[in-house]
Scaffold this motif. Structure first.
Motif, PDB file in Angstrom:
ATOM      1  N   GLY A  20       0.794  -1.226   0.000  1.00 52.71           N
ATOM      2  CA  GLY A  20       0.000   0.000   0.000  1.00 52.71           C
ATOM      3  C   GLY A  20       0.824   1.272   0.000  1.00 52.71           C
ATOM      4  N   LEU A  21       2.129   1.154   0.238  1.00 56.82           N
ATOM      5  CA  LEU A  21       3.012   2.328   0.206  1.00 56.82           C
ATOM      6  C   LEU A  21       3.663   2.519  -1.154  1.00 56.82           C
ATOM      7  CD1 LEU A  21       4.881   1.880   3.633  1.00 56.82           C
ATOM      8  CD2 LEU A  21       2.663   2.943   3.180  1.00 56.82           C
ATOM      9  N   LEU A  22       3.584   1.520  -2.019  1.00 57.58           N
ATOM     10  CA  LEU A  22       4.258   1.575  -3.321  1.00 57.58           C
ATOM     11  C   LEU A  22       3.417   2.347  -4.329  1.00 57.58           C
ATOM     12  CD1 LEU A  22       5.445  -2.147  -3.449  1.00 57.58           C
ATOM     13  CD2 LEU A  22       6.802  -0.138  -2.859  1.00 57.58           C
ATOM     14  N   PRO A  23       4.058   2.971  -5.312  1.00 60.42           N
ATOM     15  CA  PRO A  23       3.306   3.694  -6.350  1.00 60.42           C
ATOM     16  C   PRO A  23       2.424   2.740  -7.147  1.00 60.42           C
ATOM     17  CG  PRO A  23       5.638   4.263  -6.402  1.00 60.42           C
ATOM     18  CD  PRO A  23       5.508   3.082  -5.497  1.00 60.42           C
ATOM     19  N   ALA A  72      -1.470   7.577   7.856  1.00 58.67           N
ATOM     20  CA  ALA A  72      -2.123   6.662   6.923  1.00 58.67           C
ATOM     21  C   ALA A  72      -1.194   6.325   5.763  1.00 58.67           C
ATOM     22  CB  ALA A  72      -3.417   7.273   6.403  1.00 58.67           C
ATOM     23  N   SER A  73      -1.464   5.188   5.141  1.00 59.12           N
ATOM     24  CA  SER A  73      -0.651   4.760   3.995  1.00 59.12           C
ATOM     25  C   SER A  73      -0.689   5.782   2.872  1.00 59.12           C
ATOM     26  CB  SER A  73      -1.141   3.404   3.484  1.00 59.12           C
ATOM     27  OG  SER A  73      -0.899   2.379   4.412  1.00 59.12           O
ATOM     28  N   ALA A  74      -1.836   6.434   2.674  1.00 56.12           N
ATOM     29  CA  ALA A  74      -1.963   7.377   1.559  1.00 56.12           C
ATOM     30  C   ALA A  74      -0.974   8.531   1.694  1.00 56.12           C
ATOM     31  CB  ALA A  74      -3.394   7.906   1.486  1.00 56.12           C
ATOM     32  N   ALA A  75      -0.773   9.026   2.919  1.00 57.41           N
ATOM     33  CA  ALA A  75       0.154  10.141   3.115  1.00 57.41           C
ATOM     34  C   ALA A  75       1.591   9.704   2.860  1.00 57.41           C
ATOM     35  CB  ALA A  75       0.013  10.695   4.535  1.00 57.41           C
ATOM     36  N   VAL A  76       1.946   8.515   3.351  1.00 59.28           N
ATOM     37  CA  VAL A  76       3.297   8.000   3.107  1.00 59.28           C
ATOM     38  C   VAL A  76       3.502   7.739   1.618  1.00 59.28           C
ATOM     39  CG1 VAL A  76       4.937   6.166   3.669  1.00 59.28           C
ATOM     40  CG2 VAL A  76       3.344   6.992   5.411  1.00 59.28           C
ATOM     41  N   ARG A  77       2.468   7.194   0.964  1.00 60.89           N
ATOM     42  CA  ARG A  77       2.587   6.880  -0.456  1.00 60.89           C
ATOM     43  C   ARG A  77       2.836   8.136  -1.290  1.00 60.89           C
ATOM     44  NH1 ARG A  77      -1.607   3.920  -0.834  1.00 60.89           N
ATOM     45  NH2 ARG A  77      -3.076   5.510  -1.519  1.00 60.89           N
ATOM     46  N   GLU A  78       2.287   9.281  -0.880  1.00 65.97           N
ATOM     47  CA  GLU A  78       2.538  10.516  -1.617  1.00 65.97           C
ATOM     48  C   GLU A  78       4.021  10.868  -1.611  1.00 65.97           C
ATOM     49  OE1 GLU A  78       0.549  12.423  -3.464  1.00 65.97           O
ATOM     50  OE2 GLU A  78      -1.035  10.929  -3.189  1.00 65.97           O
ATOM     51  N   ARG A  79       4.659  10.728  -0.448  1.00 62.59           N
ATOM     52  CA  ARG A  79       6.097  11.015  -0.379  1.00 62.59           C
ATOM     53  C   ARG A  79       6.897   9.998  -1.186  1.00 62.59           C
ATOM     54  NH1 ARG A  79       4.689  11.818   5.173  1.00 62.59           N
ATOM     55  NH2 ARG A  79       5.666   9.823   5.771  1.00 62.59           N
ATOM     56  N   VAL A  80       6.480   8.742  -1.108  1.00 61.36           N
ATOM     57  CA  VAL A  80       7.181   7.697  -1.859  1.00 61.36           C
ATOM     58  C   VAL A  80       7.052   7.939  -3.363  1.00 61.36           C
ATOM     59  CG1 VAL A  80       7.157   5.238  -2.418  1.00 61.36           C
ATOM     60  CG2 VAL A  80       7.005   5.974  -0.032  1.00 61.36           C
ATOM     61  N   MET A  81       5.861   8.319  -3.809  1.00 60.53           N
ATOM     62  CA  MET A  81       5.659   8.566  -5.242  1.00 60.53           C
ATOM     63  C   MET A  81       6.500   9.748  -5.720  1.00 60.53           C
ATOM     64  SD  MET A  81       1.539   7.910  -5.566  1.00 60.53           S
ATOM     65  CE  MET A  81       1.495   8.527  -7.254  1.00 60.53           C
ATOM     66  N   ALA A  82       6.622  10.788  -4.877  1.00 59.32           N
ATOM     67  CA  ALA A  82       7.460  11.934  -5.256  1.00 59.32           C
ATOM     68  C   ALA A  82       8.923  11.502  -5.374  1.00 59.32           C
ATOM     69  CB  ALA A  82       7.308  13.045  -4.223  1.00 59.32           C
ATOM     70  N   ARG A 134      20.937   6.692  -1.102  1.00 58.74           N
ATOM     71  CA  ARG A 134      20.353   7.463  -2.195  1.00 58.74           C
ATOM     72  C   ARG A 134      18.831   7.599  -2.014  1.00 58.74           C
ATOM     73  NH1 ARG A 134      21.522  11.316  -5.308  1.00 58.74           N
ATOM     74  NH2 ARG A 134      19.778  12.008  -4.063  1.00 58.74           N
ATOM     75  N   SER A 135      18.177   6.536  -1.570  1.00 63.56           N
ATOM     76  CA  SER A 135      16.733   6.591  -1.334  1.00 63.56           C
ATOM     77  C   SER A 135      16.394   7.533  -0.186  1.00 63.56           C
ATOM     78  CB  SER A 135      16.192   5.189  -1.031  1.00 63.56           C
ATOM     79  OG  SER A 135      16.339   4.339  -2.142  1.00 63.56           O
ATOM     80  N   ILE A 136      17.197   7.500   0.881  1.00 61.15           N
ATOM     81  CA  ILE A 136      16.962   8.402   2.012  1.00 61.15           C
ATOM     82  C   ILE A 136      17.141   9.851   1.576  1.00 61.15           C
ATOM     83  CG2 ILE A 136      17.807   9.047   4.303  1.00 61.15           C
ATOM     84  CD1 ILE A 136      18.623   6.080   4.647  1.00 61.15           C
ATOM     85  N   ALA A 137      18.143  10.107   0.739  1.00 59.72           N
ATOM     86  CA  ALA A 137      18.334  11.461   0.216  1.00 59.72           C
ATOM     87  C   ALA A 137      17.174  11.886  -0.670  1.00 59.72           C
ATOM     88  CB  ALA A 137      19.653  11.528  -0.547  1.00 59.72           C
ATOM     89  N   ASP A 138      16.635  10.953  -1.443  1.00 56.32           N
ATOM     90  CA  ASP A 138      15.486  11.287  -2.297  1.00 56.32           C
ATOM     91  C   ASP A 138      14.269  11.647  -1.458  1.00 56.32           C
ATOM     92  OD1 ASP A 138      16.785  10.985  -4.719  1.00 56.32           O
ATOM     93  OD2 ASP A 138      16.326   8.842  -4.868  1.00 56.32           O
ATOM     94  N   LEU A 139      14.061  10.934  -0.343  1.00 55.76           N
ATOM     95  CA  LEU A 139      12.947  11.287   0.543  1.00 55.76           C
ATOM     96  C   LEU A 139      13.147  12.678   1.146  1.00 55.76           C
ATOM     97  CD1 LEU A 139      12.275   7.918   2.427  1.00 55.76           C
ATOM     98  CD2 LEU A 139      10.692   9.128   0.911  1.00 55.76           C
ATOM     99  N   ALA A 140      14.402  13.050   1.357  1.00 54.35           N
ATOM    100  CA  ALA A 140      14.717  14.378   1.903  1.00 54.35           C
ATOM    101  C   ALA A 140      14.836  15.435   0.811  1.00 54.35           C
ATOM    102  CB  ALA A 140      16.007  14.320   2.705  1.00 54.35           C
TER     103      ALA A 140
END
Length: 499
Positions: free
Chosen positions: A232-235, A402-412, A469-475
């Motif tokens: 549910g967190l994946l794009p 919620a998963s939806a909020a986390v998924r928005e950051r993951v999709m970005a 690299r993934s942690i930097a992308d989230l930041a």
């Protein structure tokens, strides 16, 4: 007419090579023989086709009937050739018209009453039929699946009589109008998880770069619950990814059009064999790792799996595909899955528990963890101990994000990755890491120090860089900084030591 030819399709891995069903009627004692490397299921078509024709009030030729499935060196399996064999017999005996047969392909298993039953691999057959520019006749239950392929005319049929009436010009089959696809899938929500803030962060990082992860801790701490929230967190799946996933599931006859675009979540039992996990059989078929393609493969109770089964995961984790070779055939299946594992810290499960003592000896703990080889653990990007939550956390902890909020950051973050390198961070090749994972001076020094102190391998070095690299992308940082490296190194601390 004594010879008829009908087009159909076999299955060879993800491909559906063309098969010409040639039916010849000759003088001699009444009999029917099948040639062209048929397996037992195909040979049994003789009895199914004879009974279906007679039940539908057709005449079965009292002549010598020879059915050739060409090319002769391609193995043929399953009951998919029942319908083309029956139509070939009817055409060779002048019971249906032959006009238009060359423009059609068909597949379907016949019941003794002439009803058509669904077959495996309809999506692969539809893809190749569209490339060949022919119309595809399939059982009604396969139509929605095959309709996922655009630009293809699909004629669904419920029984042999409908197909015969179509070619005799009595009642044309109605083309399928489109697949009934499901809306956005509903996954378990991360909001249900109380507390466990470090683990929630771990899932977000894993989803950001599609990294593999290992969760360990006492029983009942929420390891399985956390793993089930990862899809549910994946794009959302792209069109190409959704078709690839559906095609693999179609090979097993498990595809549900209502779940199109849903990411698979496979959770095989720890008694699963190596062929069940990676695929196999005399005619190679996909296993759990391929059925998890573009989804999540979750192995709970990881040390309880047979060690040979776990070792079979090593190559697919690196390459994203599996090649199965047999004496008479060879097949390649995609296996680009996100690997998630969970385990207890010891056989009894309570090593390190704050209130329940562990009853295991150091030797028992060492043997338990020794079931996991170093090369397998080296391929896992993230690991974390999941501690037992307290009663206060379960009762008083506020509702999580919620998963939806986390998924928005993951999709970005995924959007940044694909704009920069065209793929997820976990899939970066070693030669691409220097280009896409730039480190500032402090980050480079910290990573060098961690390499020396932890004795990380070259593979672990590259995997740590991908996680950073993934942690930097989230930041939303283009350059990897020391804080990103420090967090990535923390996730590679590995399993806790023994008692």
């Amino acid at each position: 007419m004594t010879l008829a030819m009908i087009k159909s399709r076999a299955l060879a891995g993800m491909d559906a090579p063309e098969v010409t069903v040639e039916v010849h009627l000759a003088g001699g004692l009444p009999s029917i023989s099948l040639v062209g490397l048929p397996d037992t299921e195909v040979k049994e078509a003789r009895d199914r086709v004879r009974a279906a024709l007679l039940t539908c009030q057709f005449e079965f030729p009292q002549r010598r009937v020879t059915v050739n499935l060409a090319p002769a060196d391609l193995p043929k399996e399953s009951g998919r050739f029942d319908l083309p064999i029956a139509l070939g017999i009817l055409a060779a005996s002048d019971q249906i018209r032959t006009a238009g047969l060359a423009d059609h392909e068909m597949a379907g298993e016949l019941s003794l009453s002439g009803e058509l039953r669904p077959v495996r691999g309809a999506l692969a057959m539809a893809w190749r039929a569209a490339q060949a520019g022919r119309t595809l006749i399939l059982p009604h239950d396969n139509a929605a699946e095959a309709a996922l392929v655009k630009g293809l005319t699909i004629l669904p049929a419920r029984n042999l009589l409908e197909v015969a009436a179509h070619f005799n010009g009595q009642r044309a089959l109605t083309p399928h109008q489109g697949a009934a696809l499901g809306s956005l899938p509903a996954y378990p929500d991360l909001m249900d998880v109380r507390g466990q803030l470090p683990a929630r962060r771990l899932l977000e990082v894993a989803a950001c770069g599609l990294h593999s992860l290992l969760l360990y801790g006492p029983p009942g701490t929420g390891k399985s619950m956390l793993a089930s929230r990862l899809p549910g967190l994946l794009p959302p799946l792209t069109e190409v990814e959704a078709l690839e996933t559906a095609a693999v599931q179609s090979l097993e006859g498990r595809f549900d059009p209502a779940r199109f675009r849903s990411r698979p979540f496979r959770n095989p039992h720890h008694s699963a064999s190596a062929p069940a996990l990676v695929g196999g059989g005399m005619v190679p078929r996909p296993g759990e790792i391929s059925l998890s393609h573009h989804g999540v493969l979750f192995l709970d109770e990881l040390p309880e799996f047979d060690r040979r089964v776990l070792e079979a995961l090593r190559e697919p984790l690196e390459t994203g595909q599996i090649t199965i070779s047999r004496a008479t055939s060879r097949a390649e299946f995609p296996a680009r899955f996100q690997f998630v594992a969970a385990m207890n810290p010891c056989p009894c499960g309570y090593l390190g528990h704050p209130s329940r003592p562990c009853r295991c000896t150091p030797d028992q703990v060492a043997r338990y963890r020794g079931k996991l080889s170093g090369p397998l653990l080296d391929r896992i990007d993230l690991s974390m101990e999941i501690p037992a939550p307290t009663i206060a956390e379960l009762q008083d902890a506020p509702t999580g994000e919620a998963s939806a909020a986390v998924r928005e950051r993951v999709m970005a973050a995924h959007a940044r990755q694909h704009a920069r390198q065209g793929k997820a961070n976990a899939h970066l090749a070693a030669g691409e890491i220097d280009t896409h994972c730039p480190l500032d001076d402090r980050a480079a020094a910290l990573l060098r120090q961690a390499m020396e102190r932890m004795g990380l391998s070259a593979r672990a070095y590259h995997r740590t860089l991908r996680v950073a690299r993934s942690i930097a992308d989230l930041a939303q940082e283009e350059v990897i900084r020391s804080s990103h490296v420090a967090e990535a190194v923390q996730y590679r601390r590995g399993l806790p030591t023994g008692k």
